[in-house]
Scaffold this motif. Structure first.
Motif, short mmCIF file in Angstrom:
data_model
loop_
_atom_site.label_atom_id
_atom_site.label_comp_id
_atom_site.label_asym_id
_atom_site.label_seq_id
_atom_site.Cartn_x
_atom_site.Cartn_y
_atom_site.Cartn_z
N PRO A 105 0.84 -1.21 0.00
CA PRO A 105 0.00 0.00 0.00
C PRO A 105 0.87 1.25 0.00
O PRO A 105 2.04 1.21 0.37
CB PRO A 105 -0.79 -0.11 1.31
CG PRO A 105 0.00 -0.99 2.19
CD PRO A 105 0.88 -1.85 1.33
N CYS A 106 0.27 2.35 -0.42
CA CYS A 106 1.00 3.61 -0.61
C CYS A 106 0.30 4.72 0.16
O CYS A 106 -0.92 4.67 0.36
CB CYS A 106 1.00 3.93 -2.10
SG CYS A 106 1.81 5.47 -2.55
N THR A 107 1.06 5.74 0.52
CA THR A 107 0.46 6.93 1.13
C THR A 107 -0.64 7.48 0.22
O THR A 107 -1.65 7.99 0.71
CB THR A 107 1.55 8.00 1.37
OG1 THR A 107 2.60 7.40 2.14
CG2 THR A 107 1.02 9.21 2.10
N GLY A 144 -4.77 0.17 -4.78
CA GLY A 144 -3.41 -0.33 -4.96
C GLY A 144 -2.82 -0.06 -6.33
O GLY A 144 -3.50 -0.19 -7.35
N HIS A 145 -1.52 0.34 -6.31
CA HIS A 145 -0.81 0.53 -7.58
C HIS A 145 0.64 0.08 -7.45
O HIS A 145 1.46 0.37 -8.31
CB HIS A 145 -0.89 2.00 -8.03
CG HIS A 145 -0.48 2.95 -6.96
ND1 HIS A 145 -1.39 3.62 -6.19
CD2 HIS A 145 0.72 3.31 -6.50
CE1 HIS A 145 -0.76 4.37 -5.30
NE2 HIS A 145 0.53 4.20 -5.46
N GLU A 146 0.96 -0.62 -6.34
CA GLU A 146 2.32 -1.10 -6.16
C GLU A 146 2.28 -2.61 -6.00
O GLU A 146 1.68 -3.12 -5.05
CB GLU A 146 2.95 -0.46 -4.91
CG GLU A 146 3.02 1.05 -5.03
CD GLU A 146 3.64 1.71 -3.81
OE1 GLU A 146 4.30 1.02 -3.01
OE2 GLU A 146 3.45 2.92 -3.66
N GLY A 147 2.90 -3.32 -6.94
CA GLY A 147 2.90 -4.77 -6.86
C GLY A 147 3.69 -5.38 -8.00
O GLY A 147 4.18 -4.69 -8.90
N SER A 160 7.79 -0.26 -8.10
CA SER A 160 6.55 0.21 -8.73
C SER A 160 6.38 1.71 -8.59
O SER A 160 5.91 2.38 -9.51
CB SER A 160 5.32 -0.44 -8.07
OG SER A 160 5.16 -1.77 -8.45
N ASP A 161 6.74 2.24 -7.42
CA ASP A 161 6.41 3.64 -7.17
C ASP A 161 7.47 4.37 -6.33
O ASP A 161 7.88 5.47 -6.68
CB ASP A 161 5.04 3.70 -6.47
CG ASP A 161 4.46 5.10 -6.40
OD1 ASP A 161 5.12 6.03 -6.91
OD2 ASP A 161 3.38 5.27 -5.86
N MET A 162 7.92 3.76 -5.23
CA MET A 162 8.82 4.50 -4.32
C MET A 162 10.13 4.88 -5.00
O MET A 162 10.55 6.03 -4.93
CB MET A 162 9.10 3.66 -3.06
CG MET A 162 7.87 3.35 -2.25
SD MET A 162 7.00 4.83 -1.65
CE MET A 162 5.75 5.06 -2.88
N VAL A 163 10.75 3.92 -5.69
CA VAL A 163 12.02 4.23 -6.37
C VAL A 163 11.76 5.22 -7.52
O VAL A 163 12.37 6.30 -7.56
CB VAL A 163 12.73 2.96 -6.88
CG1 VAL A 163 14.01 3.32 -7.61
CG2 VAL A 163 13.01 2.00 -5.74
ZN ZN Z 1 2.29 4.66 -4.56
#
Ligand code: ZN
Ligand code: NDP
Length: 351
Positions: free
Chosen positions: A36-38, A58-61, A149-152
């Motif tokens: 999960p993401c902020t 959800g968008h990170e996986g 997916s998103d953080m990097v």
């Molecule tokens: Zn995210």
């Protein structure tokens, strides 16, 4: 199939839905790991993108390909894949202009849990599989792939927007997972000094390991005054914003040198206007550039950023503080993200 969804603003829960259909260019993925993401928290509990009903979050996986369309060339059932949070339409005019993240309209390359169901389902759909998936090598674990997916890509995009150069003194505002990746990216780009804003002890520890040199607290007085003191009145060459509010641009502009650059990837969930101080912005003529952006998606970027992980140049495991086993824990992981205990950076659910 089952999915964990936004039911309406302020409410999330489990729902049943049809398995998504696969178009000729698309793929259907069975998740291997999810995070999960902020932004999921902003979406559900702050209504940041407006109301959505029964939309899977959800968008990170990452996952395993379950089905591909008839025109997909490079992926087949059973392949392990990574996918970015942003999945552009690569034939769009916006993508031709270099901004696939806005394909089909402003921010519209962000499809998961925005314009269609996200990844917190037993299956999820990816458009333009050949362009938006990347093969997941054995050297990258599923939990690491979630960070790709998103953080990097988001933290690194802040660094790209700020155009960090060798020897720069950089201020990174916010050291949650996005800001921590901005610190890591800033260090990889050769900054000499990285001043960070953030109070959580765990985040400070991890930031130090990524190359942070100084810390200040936004609760300990104006950020700009603290930065000017630390830099003997010189200010910083670049600022990356990965936390704060519409008012955070004010201290950023104030402590930025003329000719400097601000790269913001923060999600401004409330407020009507962004505050820019007129005098310190040189009455509009200080060449202090402010760039805000959504991270670009796509296979090529995923493969490149992934190679930093597989070559050992970037350790994303330090971001993962909480691990769950089993799809049903997606709910717990998201609620953890909402509550943000002090020792949390990112939770990951491995299926
Ligand atoms: Zn995210
Ligand atoms: P976190 O909430 O984990 O971290 C936010 C950071 O900002 C913390 O270090 C926090 O410090 C700090 N902070 C909070 N309030 C202030 C303030 N008033 N002034 C200065 N610093 C402050 O968030 P994430 O790292 O998960 O995400 C950061 C942002 O990036 C979010 O807004 C998220 O929605 C956005 N985002 C943007 C994307 C994009 O593509 N543009 C994609 C993904 C996320 P402390 O913990 O000490 O309070």
């Amino acid at each position: 199939m089952k999915g964990y969804a936004m039911l309406k603003i302020g409410e999330a829960g489990w729902i049943e839905k049809e398995r998504p259909a696969c178009g000729p260019l698309d793929a259907i993925i069975k998740p291997l790991a999810l995070s999960p993401c902020t932004s999921d928290v902003h979406t559900v509990w702050e209504g940041a993108i407006g109301d959505r009903h029964n939309m899977i979050l959800g968008h990170e996986g990452c996952g395993v390909v379950d089905e591909v369309g008839s025109l997909v060339k490079d992926f087949k059932k059973g392949d392990r894949i990574m996918v970015a949070a942003i999945t552009p339409d690569w034939g769009s005019i916006e993508a031709q202009a270099g901004f696939g993240q806005h394909s089909g309209g402003m921010l519209a390359g962000w499809k998961f849990s925005n314009f269609k169901d996200g990844v917190f389902g037993e299956y999820f759909h990816v458009n333009e599989a050949d362009a938006n998936l990347a093969h997941l090598p054995d050297s990258i674990s599923p939990e690491e792939a979630c960070m790709l997916s998103d953080m990097v890509p988001t933290g690194f995009h802040g660094v790209e927007l700020a155009d960090v150069q060798f020897g720069d003194t950089v201020l990174v505002i916010g050291i949650g997972p996005v800001g921590l990746m901005a610190v890591a990216g800033t260090a990889l780009r050769g900054a000499s000094r990285i001043i960070c804003v953030g109070t959580r002890k765990k985040c400070r520890e991890v930031a130090t390991s990524y190359g942070a040199t100084d810390f200040i607290g936004y609760k300990d007085g104006p950020i700009d005054e603290q930065v000017m003191k630390l830099t003997d009145g010189q200010g910083v060459d670049k600022v990356v914003i990965a936390g704060g509010t519409v008012e955070t641009f004010e201290p950023a502009v104030k402590c930025l040198k003329s000719g400097g650059r601000i790269g913001s990837v923060n999600y401004l969930g409330s407020g009507t206007y962004v505050t820019i101080p007129r005098i310190e912005w040189g009455c509009g003529m200080a060449n202090k550039n402010i760039c805000g952006g959504l991270m670009p998606g796509g296979r090529r970027r995923l493969e490149k950023l992934g190679s930093l992980v597989s070559s050992g140049k970037l350790d994303v495991k330090k971001l993962i503080t909480h691990r769950f086993k089993g799809f049903e824990h997606v709910e717990e992981a998201l609620l953890l993200m909402k509550d943000k205990p002090a020792d949390l950076i990112k939770p990951v659910v491995v299926l």
